[in-house]
Design a protein around this motif. Sequence first.
Motif, PDB file in Angstrom:
ATOM      1  N   GLU A   9       0.796  -1.281  -0.050  1.00 55.74           N
ATOM      2  CA  GLU A   9       0.078   0.089   0.141  1.00 55.74           C
ATOM      3  C   GLU A   9       1.050   1.228   0.001  1.00 55.74           C
ATOM      4  O   GLU A   9       1.848   1.342   0.686  1.00 55.74           O
ATOM      5  N   TYR A  66      -7.198  13.864  -4.596  1.00 50.01           N
ATOM      6  CA  TYR A  66      -8.125  12.814  -4.200  1.00 50.01           C
ATOM      7  C   TYR A  66      -9.449  13.099  -4.402  1.00 50.01           C
ATOM      8  O   TYR A  66      -9.848  13.946  -3.722  1.00 50.01           O
ATOM      9  N   ASN A  98      -7.492   4.152  -7.532  1.00 47.85           N
ATOM     10  CA  ASN A  98      -6.796   4.759  -6.554  1.00 47.85           C
ATOM     11  C   ASN A  98      -7.331   6.327  -6.121  1.00 47.85           C
ATOM     12  O   ASN A  98      -6.855   7.039  -5.533  1.00 47.85           O
TER      13      ASN A  98
END
Length: 163
Positions: A9, A66, A98
């Motif tokens: 990760e 994000y 992602n």
Amino acid sequence: MSPFNMKREIKFKPIGIIRTPYKDPGSVPIQGKFGKGAKGIIEIFPEYKKGLKDIEGFSHLILIYYFDRSGKESLIGKPFLEDRERGIFAIRSPHRPNHIGFTIVKLEKVAGSNIIFSEVDMLDGTPLLDIKPYVQHFDSRKYVKSGWIEKHYKRSRSRKEAL
């Protein structure tokens, strides 16, 4: 072979928060360059303010952020301009493995640790991961193919200008 464990990760931390007039996904333009008149503000966290040195010399910035409100992940999605589904890596959907987004914005000014920009296409409160300067000599390409999107630009000159 890279010594990096590809199944490991990877963690990111935001460098700031993006403030925009867009509160819900339906209000965001398909791409920032089509959102005429909208302005956004990036609030850079204090520990990253020094990184803004010399940024005002650039007219445009690449924002990497994000998609924090994407509640799903999919390898297939239906893009805004289409009635059929496409592979996630052939579209710009937030529902990616992602949830990473990017956009090119126009830098209006820097005020302390805030960046005022236009050509906005993200939701208010979006976490900013990185900023890169847009450099015409590096980032612009000739003879570009745009896959399935090409047909939307060939329909008519007025359609092309609308997009």
